[in-house]
Design a protein around this motif. Structure first.
Motif, PDB file in Angstrom:
ATOM      1  N   ARG A   1      -1.375   6.730  10.871  1.00 25.79           N
ATOM      2  CA  ARG A   1      -1.121   7.053  12.198  1.00 25.79           C
ATOM      3  C   ARG A   1      -2.214   6.855  12.950  1.00 25.79           C
ATOM      4  N   ASP A   2      -3.426   6.482  12.582  1.00 26.35           N
ATOM      5  CA  ASP A   2      -4.504   6.571  13.356  1.00 26.35           C
ATOM      6  C   ASP A   2      -5.465   5.234  13.294  1.00 26.35           C
ATOM      7  N   GLU A   3      -5.099   4.500  12.765  1.00 27.87           N
ATOM      8  CA  GLU A   3      -5.663   3.129  12.747  1.00 27.87           C
ATOM      9  C   GLU A   3      -4.908   1.710  13.124  1.00 27.87           C
TER      10      GLU A   3
ATOM     11  N   ARG B   1      -4.420  15.955   6.696  1.00 31.90           N
ATOM     12  CA  ARG B   1      -4.521  16.642   7.884  1.00 31.90           C
ATOM     13  C   ARG B   1      -3.383  16.839   8.627  1.00 31.90           C
ATOM     14  N   TYR B   2      -2.540  16.047   9.098  1.00 31.75           N
ATOM     15  CA  TYR B   2      -1.601  16.285   9.956  1.00 31.75           C
ATOM     16  C   TYR B   2      -0.130  16.985   9.285  1.00 31.75           C
ATOM     17  N   ALA B   3      -0.324  17.341   8.058  1.00 34.26           N
ATOM     18  CA  ALA B   3       0.223  18.319   7.544  1.00 34.26           C
ATOM     19  C   ALA B   3      -0.031  19.580   7.324  1.00 34.26           C
ATOM     20  N   GLY B   4      -1.218  19.977   8.001  1.00 31.46           N
ATOM     21  CA  GLY B   4      -1.667  21.168   8.080  1.00 31.46           C
ATOM     22  C   GLY B   4      -3.332  21.217   7.232  1.00 31.46           C
ATOM     23  N   LEU B   5      -3.594  20.103   7.025  1.00 29.05           N
ATOM     24  CA  LEU B   5      -4.871  20.141   6.120  1.00 29.05           C
ATOM     25  C   LEU B   5      -4.358  20.697   4.672  1.00 29.05           C
ATOM     26  N   LEU B   6      -3.411  20.295   4.308  1.00 30.30           N
ATOM     27  CA  LEU B   6      -2.905  20.350   2.961  1.00 30.30           C
ATOM     28  C   LEU B   6      -3.351  19.494   1.675  1.00 30.30           C
ATOM     29  N   LEU B   7      -3.888  19.865   0.803  1.00 27.24           N
ATOM     30  CA  LEU B   7      -4.425  19.448  -0.408  1.00 27.24           C
ATOM     31  C   LEU B   7      -3.069  19.451  -1.490  1.00 27.24           C
TER      32      LEU B   7
ATOM     33  N   VAL C   1       0.890  -1.482  -0.003  1.00 28.56           N
ATOM     34  CA  VAL C   1      -0.166   0.175   0.110  1.00 28.56           C
ATOM     35  C   VAL C   1       1.034   1.202  -0.060  1.00 28.56           C
ATOM     36  N   ALA C   2       0.693   2.128  -1.176  1.00 28.73           N
ATOM     37  CA  ALA C   2       1.702   3.317  -0.932  1.00 28.73           C
ATOM     38  C   ALA C   2       0.536   4.214  -0.493  1.00 28.73           C
ATOM     39  N   LEU C   3       1.378   4.880   0.693  1.00 24.64           N
ATOM     40  CA  LEU C   3       0.420   5.905   1.575  1.00 24.64           C
ATOM     41  C   LEU C   3       1.514   6.925   1.857  1.00 24.64           C
ATOM     42  N   HIS C   4       1.112   8.016   2.476  1.00 22.57           N
ATOM     43  CA  HIS C   4       1.932   9.291   3.173  1.00 22.57           C
ATOM     44  C   HIS C   4       2.039   8.741   4.651  1.00 22.57           C
ATOM     45  N   PRO C   5       3.327   9.079   4.842  1.00 25.35           N
ATOM     46  CA  PRO C   5       3.880   8.538   6.436  1.00 25.35           C
ATOM     47  C   PRO C   5       2.696   9.519   7.256  1.00 25.35           C
ATOM     48  N   LEU C   6       2.145  10.537   7.035  1.00 22.75           N
ATOM     49  CA  LEU C   6       1.376  11.531   7.905  1.00 22.75           C
ATOM     50  C   LEU C   6      -0.094  11.045   7.724  1.00 22.75           C
ATOM     51  N   SER C   7      -0.394  10.002   6.829  1.00 23.70           N
ATOM     52  CA  SER C   7      -1.890   9.860   6.788  1.00 23.70           C
ATOM     53  C   SER C   7      -2.602   9.354   7.878  1.00 23.70           C
ATOM     54  N   HIS C   8      -3.972   9.474   7.812  1.00 20.09           N
ATOM     55  CA  HIS C   8      -4.670   8.692   8.779  1.00 20.09           C
ATOM     56  C   HIS C   8      -4.569   7.148   8.866  1.00 20.09           C
ATOM     57  N   LEU C   9      -4.470   6.578   7.585  1.00 20.97           N
ATOM     58  CA  LEU C   9      -4.185   5.103   7.586  1.00 20.97           C
ATOM     59  C   LEU C   9      -3.016   4.921   8.234  1.00 20.97           C
TER      60      LEU C   9
ATOM     61  N   LEU D   1      -0.529  -6.487   4.958  1.00 20.45           N
ATOM     62  CA  LEU D   1      -0.272  -5.471   3.923  1.00 20.45           C
ATOM     63  C   LEU D   1       1.109  -4.686   4.154  1.00 20.45           C
ATOM     64  N   ARG D   2       1.989  -4.683   3.195  1.00 15.67           N
ATOM     65  CA  ARG D   2       3.113  -3.930   3.509  1.00 15.67           C
ATOM     66  C   ARG D   2       3.029  -2.164   3.149  1.00 15.67           C
ATOM     67  N   PRO D   3       3.183  -1.326   3.926  1.00 10.03           N
ATOM     68  CA  PRO D   3       3.517   0.008   3.616  1.00 10.03           C
ATOM     69  C   PRO D   3       4.440   0.310   2.804  1.00 10.03           C
ATOM     70  N   LEU D   4       4.269   1.187   1.808  1.00  9.11           N
ATOM     71  CA  LEU D   4       5.278   2.005   0.997  1.00  9.11           C
ATOM     72  C   LEU D   4       4.997   3.429   1.388  1.00  9.11           C
ATOM     73  N   ARG D   5       5.804   3.903   2.103  1.00 11.28           N
ATOM     74  CA  ARG D   5       5.602   5.393   2.865  1.00 11.28           C
ATOM     75  C   ARG D   5       6.231   6.384   1.797  1.00 11.28           C
ATOM     76  N   VAL D   6       5.549   7.070   1.319  1.00 11.76           N
ATOM     77  CA  VAL D   6       5.807   8.072   0.133  1.00 11.76           C
ATOM     78  C   VAL D   6       5.703   9.355   0.559  1.00 11.76           C
ATOM     79  N   GLY D   7       6.643  10.379   0.465  1.00 14.28           N
ATOM     80  CA  GLY D   7       6.713  11.687   0.757  1.00 14.28           C
ATOM     81  C   GLY D   7       7.243  12.203   2.134  1.00 14.28           C
ATOM     82  N   ASP D   8       7.144  13.312   2.789  1.00  6.05           N
ATOM     83  CA  ASP D   8       7.554  13.644   3.886  1.00  6.05           C
ATOM     84  C   ASP D   8       6.564  14.534   4.677  1.00  6.05           C
ATOM     85  N   LEU D   9       6.687  15.890   4.494  1.00  8.19           N
ATOM     86  CA  LEU D   9       5.895  16.769   5.318  1.00  8.19           C
ATOM     87  C   LEU D   9       4.877  17.500   4.437  1.00  8.19           C
TER      88      LEU D   9
END
Length: 357
Positions: free
Chosen positions: A101-103, A146-152, A91-99, A113-121
């Motif tokens: 950090r919060d699940e 959200r954890y990046a400041g509610l950035l899109l 699963v490609a996901l952002h390290p700050l994602s809800h998936l 499933l194995r995380p593939l963490r993509v990106g930083d801040l």
């Protein structure tokens, strides 16, 4: 001072949803026309649940939608379904994602499933995906992060991620817990945003102010493949119609207000950003919320916030979180109906008081 008692005594709330009496809220839902029907849902099928599913599919421009009791379960079912179809348990996901950090690492612990963490801040781009050198089984994007400041992500970057996935036949899943708030920033409709993804999860208790519940949207085959995992997670209670009525009410009455909430967030963020030593991100906000960095430790700011709330009856922030910068904390502001009780100048004055100025 007891924080619960102080909060209960406050008259104004900067970021909280409107306060309501439970009886009044339930009576308001009972007054909706859908509540006159004798047809209720059974295990997530029929009644007002079906009406919610139809409305979500229409709003997101997807062939179908499926009611799910919680967003965590909705996303677990979606990820498991996609990786079983692709045969790649990554699963490609952002390290700050809800998936991530919060699940509770559910995608790893429950599904292997194995995380593939993509990106930083900040939201990641196609270049970040390319740099991993891997082909994931599914790509996820949280809108907003959200954890990046509610950035899109920039629109062009989001389109590029969608194209990258489709060229490689990799499913793209949107964690759209706050998708309702996001379309205004892009200047596109919800359906045009959702069209970039193969599946979308949306929440009913955040932006649209429901009692709970979520939905998955996508093609019927995908939703049919998700169904066994929803059952295995216990996602379909015997009845969900109170939650469905609240979701319908939110989509009808709260969703149209979100653009105005974002406009207020823009002016409020600009005013707060002028306070010496205070930093706002993003500026301007992308949605109806943003993060504010304040000088001081979380404990010291929390105590001062409590004192000011007890003195003035104004509750500003729900939490004070530490940051990587020593002597600095971060808070989150979300503009809702309750924010209208404050002027921008009053908020600036109250923050100044918390900072001891």
């Amino acid at each position: 001072m007891d924080p619960v008692e102080v909060r209960r005594s406050c008259r104004r709330f900067l970021s909280a949803p409107p306060r309501h009496n439970m009886r009044e809220r339930l009576l308001a839902l009972a007054a909706r026309p859908e509540a006159d029907s004798d047809t209720v849902d059974l295990y997530g099928d029929g009644g007002p649940v079906a009406a919610v599913e139809s409305r979500v599919a229409e709003l997101l421009g997807k062939p179908a939608a499926r009611w799910v009791s919680t967003g965590v379960i909705a996303q677990q079912a979606a990820l498991r379904t996609w990786v079983e179809r692709t045969g790649r348990a990554v699963v490609a996901l952002h390290p700050l994602s809800h998936l991530d950090r919060d699940e509770g690492s559910a995608y790893e612990r429950l599904h292997g499933l194995r995380p593939l963490r993509v990106g930083d801040l900040t939201p990641y781009t196609v270049d970040d995906l390319e740099a991993t050198g891997e082909t994931p089984g599914v790509v996820t994007v949280e809108l907003p992060l959200r954890y990046a400041g509610l950035l899109l992500p920039d629109w062009d970057d989001l389109v590029a991620i969608s194209q990258w996935c489709r060229e490689r036949r990799i499913p793209l899943h949107f964690d759209g817990a706050r998708l309702w708030e996001s379309a205004t920033h892009y200047g596109w409709s919800l359906a045009e945003v959702a069209a970039l993804a193969d599946s979308v999860y949306v929440s009913f208790y955040k932006g649209v102010g429901g009692l709970g519940g979520a939905a998955l949207a996508g093609d019927p085959r995908f939703l049919a493949e998700c169904a066994p995992w929803l059952v295995r997670h216990g996602a379909q209670p015997f009845h969900s119609y109170p939650y469905a009525l609240a979701a319908l009410d939110g989509l009808e009455n709260r969703l149209p207000k979100l653009a105005a909430f974002r406009q207020r967030a823009i002016t409020l963020a600009a005013a707060i950003g002028e306070i010496d030593g205070v930093f706002v991100t993003p500026r301007p906000p992308h949605v109806n919320g943003f993060h504010v960095y304040l000088p001081g430790s979380p404990d010291a700011l929390r105590e001062r916030h409590l004192e000011c709330a007890a003195e003035h009856g104004d509750w500003l922030f729900g939490f004070f979180a530490p940051t990587s910068a020593q002597g600095q904390s971060v808070v989150e502001i979300r503009v809702t109906e309750s924010t209208a009780a404050f002027t921008d100048a009053e908020v600036v004055h109250r923050i100044g008081a918390i900072l001891g100025r």
